[in-house]
Design a protein around this motif. Structure first.
Motif, mmCIF file in Angstrom:
data_model
loop_
_atom_site.group_PDB
_atom_site.id
_atom_site.type_symbol
_atom_site.label_atom_id
_atom_site.label_comp_id
_atom_site.label_asym_id
_atom_site.label_seq_id
_atom_site.Cartn_x
_atom_site.Cartn_y
_atom_site.Cartn_z
ATOM 1 N N TRP B 381 55.385 98.158 81.573
ATOM 2 C CA TRP B 381 54.319 99.141 81.796
ATOM 3 C C TRP B 381 54.738 100.585 81.512
ATOM 4 O O TRP B 381 53.894 101.423 81.239
ATOM 5 N N TYR B 384 53.400 101.807 78.279
ATOM 6 C CA TYR B 384 52.018 102.298 78.260
ATOM 7 C C TYR B 384 51.956 103.734 78.769
ATOM 8 O O TYR B 384 51.127 104.523 78.329
ATOM 9 N N GLU B 387 52.691 105.792 75.780
ATOM 10 C CA GLU B 387 51.621 105.741 74.781
ATOM 11 C C GLU B 387 50.362 106.461 75.243
ATOM 12 O O GLU B 387 49.805 107.285 74.525
ATOM 13 N N LEU B 406 45.496 103.704 81.725
ATOM 14 C CA LEU B 406 46.861 103.322 82.067
ATOM 15 C C LEU B 406 46.873 102.351 83.245
ATOM 16 O O LEU B 406 47.605 101.360 83.232
ATOM 17 N N LYS B 409 45.941 98.874 81.975
ATOM 18 C CA LYS B 409 47.012 98.241 81.198
ATOM 19 C C LYS B 409 48.184 97.868 82.103
ATOM 20 O O LYS B 409 48.786 96.807 81.958
#
Lengths: 311, 418
Positions: B381, B384, B387, B406, B409
């Motif tokens: 995680w 993410y 990103e 976020l 995800k």
């Protein structure tokens, strides 16, 4: 070759030739064995293993479970994968389409008779080839730096505000392609130069007599005669550029906003395998790249019949 | 033909012998002499030398055991370690960090440590907890780091702004950042780097939010308070008090701070020696992190020394790890000055090693530290985080949008952990 000649001689002399001939062949295989073993161990076996792993789910510390085609079907729905495909093909296209004509032109110039300091220029162009990619990446990263880079400084001298080369989305890919071209130039020039020197002088003399201009000579003699070398260089360049990773890894930081538009397939492979710990999915990515290279190379070999002249 | 075959067999046998000979070189533990390998990542020669002298010091009391230090750059450290650990060839003892700990512990790669090896009372409890899995301890805390507000005194003087102190809150920091920004000179008040431990992990806690629930099963990013902790940074960029995300990607924020381009920088205790060597002795100082709406909070992280469960010499390795967790080793670490040793009460020497700065803030903040957010597969995680939060830092999406995406995800990733 030597063994064949020897075998033929023996045959002609009427000695029992066949066994000796076969024996020589065995020796040849035996001597090839070490390098063949290396090839199997370090290239073939990993390739087979990768193909196997691409159908499995690999645990963080090894151990895999069979998952069939799921790694591949996941790729079809993966935006990141599709984008990295596009990026890779774009990068390879730019490097090959710009890089090879440039290499031909420079090689032709270096082949000019009576050119002074030939060795110096050849060394200069070959230097990037023998420089470590890590060093190349670091130096270019500083050259491209938006605030303190040499390129933007030089642009500012003539009154141009340079862009942020490496962090602006479509630009970064081209900025890295420039480095890729620069790095590959030396190798291509050496091969093309060898090809140029193999062209018989008589052809140019005859053309002179016929009154052909320099440009016409280049088009009608140099390019067709050089086509086997050009073909060779193109095939290798395409294979190499499709695998670009090091420059990206070194020049694009993890927090670079242009990364999604620059990421290539091998970069994605690295990320899947070593950042996300999904080795199976990573193997699938690399296998797709392998198939892509296979197809592109096959097409190139098909097309060469139309334009490559073997004198 | 026959002869050829015999010769071929001979050649094969020779090759086999060579391979066997090479393999033979790997082992070699006759007469009780043992060489332990110690895997570390260290950016500087100082730390590398310290690790070697710790090894030598251990050999003084254990004459049969030698220690060989293997240093790998951090960027490759865990890639290499993971492959080696899976293949049975990891170092006997190695550095472990919080984000990777549970992955290794839950997969049986780490040797549980006996109470004789480690007395938990000697180290900060947050740190001991970080390296505990299913009630067993797998790592002896080596060092710890907290985050401080480093600031450039000269820039504060020039702008006529009062130095930060323990009473500072977010609004004091924001106001100072505004005053310290001077676009004409290319100066910024603060560097709002997209960095978890240094920046947003702390501000999320200071706002009263959390990154991950206490049981490590649910993301905390959808909590409006967590969003506040993110928005603090994205707003600093939006208002122009910090370099943009692109600028900070081109030039590292720590470099900008060192060259006087930014006046304030949230950074860990680990960079004190770097700043000291960079000749910033009289230019900069450090203060505690400003308090947020929910008061003061700092995330605590530290490394530990762990024993490879599949190593050949786990008994000796455990003894070495015990020594590395001793007061003696901590004193040697403090003297070297790169990091704060984890052994309680040994940090004063580190504070004194750079008397020009108020380094005591890093130790005083232990009172308000909170555990570093981890789960069984932290990397799944945190990628993410990079990103999605990156897009908010780049001003492409709002902090709220980023946190919503976020959280979703991250929850998906957490659900996959078993």
């Amino acid at each position: 070759m030597v063994s064949q000649v020897r075998g033929m001689r023996k045959r002609r002399a009427g000695v029992r030739s066949a066994p000796a001939y076969r024996g020589d062949k065995r020796w040849a295989y035996l001597l090839l064995l070490p390098s063949f073993a290396g090839l199997v161990l370090f290239y073939l076996w990993p390739a087979v293993k990768t193909l196997y792993l691409s159908f499995t789910n690999v645990g963080p510390f090894g151990g895999s479970t069979w998952t069939g085609l799921s790694n591949y079907t996941a790729l079809v729905h993966d935006d990141k994968f599709v984008r990295s495909m596009v990026n890779t093909v774009l990068y390879a296209g730019v490097v090959v389409v710009v890089g090879i004509p440039l290499a031909i032109a420079i090689a032709a110039l270096l082949n000019t008779s009576g050119l002074r300091g030939k060795t110096f220029y050849r060394t200069l162009y070959f230097l990037p080839v023998v420089t470590m990619p890590a060093a190349v990446g670091m130096v270019w990263q500083w050259l491209y730096n938006g605030d303190y880079g040499l390129i933007n400084y030089l642009l500012s001298v003539v009154g141009i505000g340079g862009p942020r080369w490496l962090t602006t989305a479509p630009l970064a890919l081209f900025a890295i392609a420039v480095v890729g071209i620069w790095m590959g130039l030396g190798n291509n020039i050496i091969i093309l130069l060898a090809g140029l020197q193999g062209i018989p002088k008589e052809l140019y003399e005859a053309a002179d007599v016929d009154g052909a201009s320099r440009f016409t000579q280049f088009r009608k003699i140099t390019v067709p005669m050089l086509s086997p070398s050009i073909f060779f260089v193109t095939v290798l360049s395409v294979i190499n550029t499709l695998q670009v990773f090091d420059l990206l890894f070194l020049m694009m930081s993890k927090t670079n906003p242009a990364l999604p538009e620059t990421e290539t397939i091998v970069y994605l492979f690295y990320e899947r395998a070593f950042v996300d710990n999904q080795r199976g999915a990573a193997a699938a990515v690399s296998f797709v790249l392998f198939v892509l290279m296979l197809i592109i190379t096959a097409v190139q070999f098909r097309l060469q019949r139309k334009w490559v002249h073997y004198a | 033909m026959r002869r050829v075959r015999v010769r071929a067999l001979g050649a094969l046998a020779l090759a086999g012998a060579l391979v066997a000979g090479l393999a033979g070189c790997g082992g070699g533990s006759d007469n009780g002499e043992v060489t332990l390998t110690y895997g570390i990542w260290a950016k500087d020669a100082g730390t590398q030398n310290l690790m070697k002298s710790l090894g030598a010091e251990f050999t003084k009391t254990h004459p049969n055991v030698h220690v060989k230090v293997q240093s790998t750059p951090f960027a490759q450290y865990f890639t290499k370690l993971q492959t080696a650990a899976g293949g049975g060839s990891a170092p006997d003892v190695f550095w472990m960090n919080g984000p990777n700990f549970k992955l290794y512990a839950s997969n049986g790669m780490l040797q549980p440590l006996s109470s004789d090896t480690m007395n938990p009372g000697n180290y900060p409890s947050t740190l001991v907890k970080l390296y505990t899995y299913n009630g067993k301890r797998y790592g002896v805390p080596k060092d710890f780091d907290t985050i401080g507000l480093w600031y450039n005194k000269k820039m504060f003087d020039a702008a006529g702004v009062k130095y930060p102190d323990a009473k500072w809150t977010w609004s004091d920091m924001q106001a100072a950042a505004k005053k310290l920004t001077n676009k004409a000179k290319g100066q910024y008040g603060i560097a709002a780097a997209e960095n978890d431990q240094q920046n947003f992990y702390n501000t999320i806690l200071q706002a009263g939010g959390n990154v991950i629930s206490a049981d490590g099963k649910k993301s905390g990013y959808d909590d409006p308070k967590s969003v506040q902790g993110i928005k603090l940074w994205t707003d600093l960029i939006k208002n122009g008090y910090s370099p943009t995300y692109s600028e900070m990607s081109d030039t590292q924020p720590v470099q900008m701070f060192q060259s006087g381009k930014v006046a304030m920088f949230y950074d860990g205790s680990w960079d004190a020696t770097t700043f000291n060597q960079a000749g910033l002795k009289d230019t900069i100082d450090v203060a505690p992190l400003p308090a947020g709406p929910a008061g003061k909070a700092v995330v605590l992280h530290g490394l530990s020394n762990a024993v490879y469960a599949k190593g050949q010499h786990t008994k000796q390795a455990e003894e070495f790890v015990k020594f590395l967790g001793s007061k003696k080793a901590a004193d040697m670490t403090a003297k070297e000055g790169s990091v704060l040793p984890a052994y309680n009460g040994t940090q004063q020497q580190w504070v004194k090693s750079m008397p020009q700065w108020n380094l005591q803030v890093f130790i005083d903040q232990l009172a308000v530290t909170r555990p570093y957010p981890v789960s069984k597969n932290t990397a799944a995680w945190t990628k993410y985080q990079d990103e999605i939060l990156g897009q908010a830092w780049d001003q492409k999406i709002s902090a709220q949008q980023a946190c919503t995406q976020l959280a979703q995800k991250m929850n998906e990733a957490l659900a996959k952990e078993k």
